[in-house]
Design an enzyme around this catalytic site. Structure first.
Site, mmCIF file in Angstrom:
data_model
loop_
_atom_site.group_PDB
_atom_site.id
_atom_site.type_symbol
_atom_site.label_atom_id
_atom_site.label_comp_id
_atom_site.label_asym_id
_atom_site.label_seq_id
_atom_site.Cartn_x
_atom_site.Cartn_y
_atom_site.Cartn_z
ATOM 1 N N PHE A 13 0.814 -1.217 0.000
ATOM 2 C CA PHE A 13 0.000 0.000 0.000
ATOM 3 C C PHE A 13 0.851 1.272 0.000
ATOM 4 C CE2 PHE A 13 -2.444 2.943 3.002
ATOM 5 C CZ PHE A 13 -3.089 3.599 1.975
ATOM 6 N N THR A 101 9.851 -11.731 9.035
ATOM 7 C CA THR A 101 9.945 -10.665 8.026
ATOM 8 C C THR A 101 10.486 -9.368 8.610
ATOM 9 O OG1 THR A 101 8.115 -11.597 6.741
ATOM 10 C CG2 THR A 101 8.640 -9.269 6.381
ATOM 11 N N THR A 138 6.467 2.749 12.260
ATOM 12 C CA THR A 138 5.104 3.081 12.658
ATOM 13 C C THR A 138 5.082 3.757 14.025
ATOM 14 O OG1 THR A 138 2.973 2.082 13.302
ATOM 15 C CG2 THR A 138 4.924 0.724 13.572
ATOM 16 N N ASP A 139 4.019 4.529 14.273
ATOM 17 C CA ASP A 139 3.863 5.117 15.608
ATOM 18 C C ASP A 139 3.454 4.083 16.647
ATOM 19 O OD1 ASP A 139 1.232 4.712 14.790
ATOM 20 O OD2 ASP A 139 0.586 6.777 15.139
ATOM 21 N N GLU A 140 3.078 2.885 16.213
ATOM 22 C CA GLU A 140 2.634 1.866 17.163
ATOM 23 C C GLU A 140 3.756 1.364 18.054
ATOM 24 O OE1 GLU A 140 -0.215 -1.078 15.972
ATOM 25 O OE2 GLU A 140 -0.733 0.047 14.160
ATOM 26 N N TYR A 164 2.988 -7.294 16.278
ATOM 27 C CA TYR A 164 3.362 -6.447 15.130
ATOM 28 C C TYR A 164 4.220 -5.278 15.579
ATOM 29 C CZ TYR A 164 2.941 -2.441 12.027
ATOM 30 O OH TYR A 164 3.210 -1.327 11.282
ATOM 31 N N LYS A 168 8.238 -4.324 14.842
ATOM 32 C CA LYS A 168 8.690 -3.081 14.224
ATOM 33 C C LYS A 168 9.633 -2.320 15.152
ATOM 34 C CE LYS A 168 7.822 -1.433 10.818
ATOM 35 N NZ LYS A 168 8.537 -1.530 9.499
ATOM 36 N N ASN A 263 -12.170 5.777 16.134
ATOM 37 C CA ASN A 263 -12.561 4.814 15.104
ATOM 38 C C ASN A 263 -14.028 4.965 14.730
ATOM 39 O OD1 ASN A 263 -10.000 3.788 14.997
ATOM 40 N ND2 ASN A 263 -10.444 1.949 16.184
ATOM 41 N N ARG A 298 -10.154 -6.124 20.487
ATOM 42 C CA ARG A 298 -9.056 -7.052 20.284
ATOM 43 C C ARG A 298 -8.082 -6.967 21.462
ATOM 44 N NH1 ARG A 298 -6.521 -4.097 15.226
ATOM 45 N NH2 ARG A 298 -5.303 -2.497 16.271
#
Length: 359
Positions: A13, A101, A138-140, A164, A168, A263, A298
């Site tokens: 993306f 990955t 990412t900001d995560e 995830y 990162k 959201n 989640r």
């Protein structure tokens, strides 16, 4: 001066947006290295595939020989590392693939870049001086924010919540270590949530657009009050190119859209746009918002992300062009106008297999 960009994950993306932007607005050559996992889609690059300044290499960043061969063959001036597993829900279901990955793959790529850069220092010192390894994150990695006014800065401590974001965060640390220990000229950017054209339909915004168009439930986690800062993907692509070309070696730049939304607010905005713009509005008797369905939250769901993008504005002069309203309008319009692209994703024909990505 024309440069050669080696972009990992260029069929994804954000990666495809960067490839399209480089091809459209610069004279640089682009080498797209992508494994073509489920989220890699060469149909997102139809506009550039015949350009003489575009090359595609199907390869896994975990394949050391393939990475060394790519560096040797194309002699890049800039590496932009976007290849990653990125869907939080998938990381909860299967963390090992994310470690492979995002952590192992980044290590392999860093070593290929280091070997190439050291050879350049001997053979072409001026090219070595200009070489950059730009890692896109990412900001995560920062976890979540407790207050309503706090913002993530480049010095915010890391506190990842999901497999995830932990993977990162690990890759970010590796990039900094290769710069500190080996001197590899690296840059890191941490971005907020992206949205826009060509977004894989498992992600929130495209999922809600397509479900609303189909009259299917719009699943919202928990109470929908999780806050995210939304960044239009073409704004992000321009920022990444700016950092790669003008950023200071060893620095981190946060990239955000200045668009904090819950959201639920995002889903409600999508519903309003779909009601206004879908061509078959008479197909459904109820407004799209009636399809909103609250589902169990989640595990480990962060409550709020928000980026302070002041550094990239002060140092490099970048600010987003799109507001959330203008970007979301463009996004909905794109999905309405490009049914063939997303339909081929939904039925799996872009890969030759069916994907069940809509709930």
């Amino acid at each position: 001066m024309s440069k050669t960009f080696l972009i990992t994950g260029g069929a994804g993306f954000i990666g495809s947006a960067v490839v399209r932007e480089l091809n459209r607005s610069t004279e640089h050559t682009v080498v797209n290295v992508d494994k073509l996992t489920y989220a890699g889609n060469l149909e997102s690059l139809a506009d550039v595939e015949h350009s003489p300044r575009y090359h595609f290499v199907q390869a896994d960043i975990c394949d050391a020989k393939a990475m060394h061969d790519a560096f040797e063959r194309f002699q890049p001036d800039v590496v932009m590392h976007l290849a990653a597993e990125s869907h939080v829900d998938r990381s909860i279901d299967g963390p090992a693939e994310f470690i492979q990955t995002n952590v192992v793959g980044t290590t392999v790529l860093l070593e290929a870049a280091r070997t190439y850069w050291l050879a350049l220092k001997e053979s072409d010192p001026s090219k070595a001086e200009q070489f950059r390894f730009h890692h896109i994150s990412t900001d995560e990695v920062y976890g979540d924010l407790e207050g309503t006014d706090d913002l993530f800065t480049e010095s915010t401590p890391y506190a990842p919540s999901s497999p995830y974001s932990a993977s990162k965060a690990s890759s970010d640390h590796l990039v900094r270590a290769w710069q500190r220990t080996f001197g590899v000229p690296t840059l890191i950017t941490n971005c907020s949530n992206n949205y826009g054209p060509y977004h894989f339909p498992e992600k929130l915004i495209p999922l809600m657009i397509l479900n609303a168009l189909a009259g299917k439930p719009l699943p919202v986690y928990g109470d929908g009050q999780q806050v995210r800062d939304w960044l239009y993907v073409e704004d992000h692509a321009r920022a990444l190119i700016k950092v790669a070309m003008e950023g200071r070696v060893g620095e981190t730049y946060n990239i955000g859209g200045h668009n904090e939304k819950t959201n639920l607010e995002v889903v409600e905005a999508i519903c309003k746009l779909v009601d206004e713009r879908r061509p078959d509005a008479s197909r459904f008797q109820l407004p799209a918002s009636s399809l909103i369905t609250f589902v169990s939250d989640r595990p480990g769901h962060d409550v709020r992300y928000a980026i302070d993008a002041g550094k990239i504005e002060r140092e490099l002069g970048w600010t987003p062009v799109e507001t959330f309203e203008s970007g979301l309008g463009k996004t909905v319009d794109w999905y309405l106008a490009n049914q063939e692209w997303w339909q081929r994703v939904l039925d799996g024909s872009y890969k030759g297999e069916r994907l069940g990505v809509l709930t």
